[in-house]
Design an enzyme around this catalytic site. Structure first.
Site, PDB file in Angstrom:
ATOM      1  N   ASP A   7       0.859  -1.188   0.000  1.00 34.42           N
ATOM      2  CA  ASP A   7       0.000   0.000   0.000  1.00 34.42           C
ATOM      3  C   ASP A   7       0.895   1.238   0.000  1.00 34.42           C
ATOM      4  O   ASP A   7       2.131   1.142  -0.139  1.00 34.42           O
ATOM      5  CB  ASP A   7      -1.032  -0.045   1.143  1.00 34.42           C
ATOM      6  CG  ASP A   7      -0.438   0.209   2.524  1.00 34.42           C
ATOM      7  OD1 ASP A   7       0.805   0.410   2.636  1.00 34.42           O
ATOM      8  OD2 ASP A   7      -1.212   0.217   3.491  1.00 34.42           O
ATOM      9  N   CYS A  64       2.736  -3.522   3.988  1.00 36.14           N
ATOM     10  CA  CYS A  64       1.997  -2.308   4.353  1.00 36.14           C
ATOM     11  C   CYS A  64       2.766  -1.650   5.496  1.00 36.14           C
ATOM     12  O   CYS A  64       3.938  -1.966   5.705  1.00 36.14           O
ATOM     13  CB  CYS A  64       0.536  -2.614   4.690  1.00 36.14           C
ATOM     14  SG  CYS A  64       0.251  -3.690   6.099  1.00 36.14           S
ATOM     15  N   HIS A  97       7.518 -25.286   8.732  1.00 35.42           N
ATOM     16  CA  HIS A  97       6.416 -25.889   9.496  1.00 35.42           C
ATOM     17  C   HIS A  97       5.038 -25.617   8.908  1.00 35.42           C
ATOM     18  O   HIS A  97       4.159 -26.475   8.992  1.00 35.42           O
ATOM     19  CB  HIS A  97       6.424 -25.362  10.943  1.00 35.42           C
ATOM     20  CG  HIS A  97       7.595 -25.822  11.734  1.00 35.42           C
ATOM     21  ND1 HIS A  97       7.669 -25.688  13.102  1.00 35.42           N
ATOM     22  CD2 HIS A  97       8.758 -26.428  11.372  1.00 35.42           C
ATOM     23  CE1 HIS A  97       8.820 -26.182  13.545  1.00 35.42           C
ATOM     24  NE2 HIS A  97       9.508 -26.630  12.512  1.00 35.42           N
ATOM     25  N   HIS A 133       3.492 -31.778  10.280  1.00 34.52           N
ATOM     26  CA  HIS A 133       3.196 -30.443   9.744  1.00 34.52           C
ATOM     27  C   HIS A 133       2.133 -30.517   8.648  1.00 34.52           C
ATOM     28  O   HIS A 133       1.264 -29.646   8.567  1.00 34.52           O
ATOM     29  CB  HIS A 133       4.481 -29.775   9.252  1.00 34.52           C
ATOM     30  CG  HIS A 133       5.464 -29.521  10.346  1.00 34.52           C
ATOM     31  ND1 HIS A 133       5.113 -28.886  11.515  1.00 34.52           N
ATOM     32  CD2 HIS A 133       6.777 -29.844  10.477  1.00 34.52           C
ATOM     33  CE1 HIS A 133       6.158 -28.819  12.316  1.00 34.52           C
ATOM     34  NE2 HIS A 133       7.182 -29.396  11.716  1.00 34.52           N
TER      35      HIS A 133
HETATM   36  C1  RB5 Z   1      -1.953   2.710   6.339  1.00 32.07           C
HETATM   37  O1  RB5 Z   1      -1.919   3.931   6.987  1.00 32.07           O
HETATM   38  C2  RB5 Z   1      -1.780   1.594   7.347  1.00 32.07           C
HETATM   39  O2  RB5 Z   1      -2.921   1.448   8.121  1.00 32.07           O
HETATM   40  C3  RB5 Z   1      -1.449   0.304   6.636  1.00 32.07           C
HETATM   41  O3  RB5 Z   1      -0.292   0.475   5.871  1.00 32.07           O
HETATM   42  C4  RB5 Z   1      -1.187  -0.908   7.500  1.00 32.07           C
HETATM   43  O4  RB5 Z   1      -0.255  -0.659   8.488  1.00 32.07           O
HETATM   44  C5  RB5 Z   1      -2.378  -1.619   7.996  1.00 32.07           C
HETATM   45  O5  RB5 Z   1      -2.299  -2.661   8.657  1.00 32.07           O
END
Ligand code: RB5
Length: 148
Positions: A7, A64, A97, A133
């Site tokens: 993201d 993210c 695992h 596993h």
């Molecule tokens: C974005 O601000 C943030 O919420 C996203 O990158 C992430 O950390 C969500 O889990």
């Protein structure tokens, strides 16, 4: 082929990881995002997980801010076992695992060098294939099936 996406919180690290993986000889399919505009991480988790589900990509990498939202979204996809890792031992053990097929990392949590080590370990460590596993992974799938 490795599917990768992020993201808006992780574009720089995604590009660094893609370049690092190219040096190691891994081809990546980059599902974005590429800019600073705010986006919704589940959309990018979906693109990577669908590429892994279809077999187009062998494994996926999601980035993210924390790695947590991506991992939560990814684990809603049938057959996806996404591991959120902030250390390389976890990256190794989740392959050995859990036969994890998607890795989630947090660009706001770990530095570039650690991210590279985690990604390399994840992609280079095979599943052990040990009966216990396999049995446990099958039980995860059974939970998934029972939810329908
Ligand atoms: C974005 O601000 C943030 O919420 C996203 O990158 C992430 O950390 C969500 O889990």
């Amino acid at each position: 082929m490795i599917a990768i996406a992020c993201d808006h919180a992780a574009v720089r690290l995604k590009n660094e990881i893609t370049a690092y993986l190219a040096k190691l000889g891994f081809a990546c399919r980059d599902f974005g995002c590429d800019g600073k505009a705010s986006v919704d991480y589940p959309d990018y988790a979906a693109a990577v997980c669908q590429a892994v589900q279809s077999g187009e990509c062998e494994k996926g990498i999601l980035i993210c801010g924390t790695g947590i939202g991506m991992s939560m979204a990814a684990n809603k996809f049938k057959g996806i076992r996404c591991a959120h890792c902030a250390d390389s031992l976890s990256a190794s053990l989740t392959r050995l695992h859990n036969d994890a097929n998607v890795l989630a990392i947090g660009a706001r949590v770990i530095g570039d060098e650690l991210a590279f080590e985690i990604v390399r370990t994840f992609l280079q460590t095979p599943f052990s294939g040990d009966e216990r596993h396999v049995r446990r992974i099958n039980k995860i799938s059974a939970i998934e099936e029972a939810q329908k």
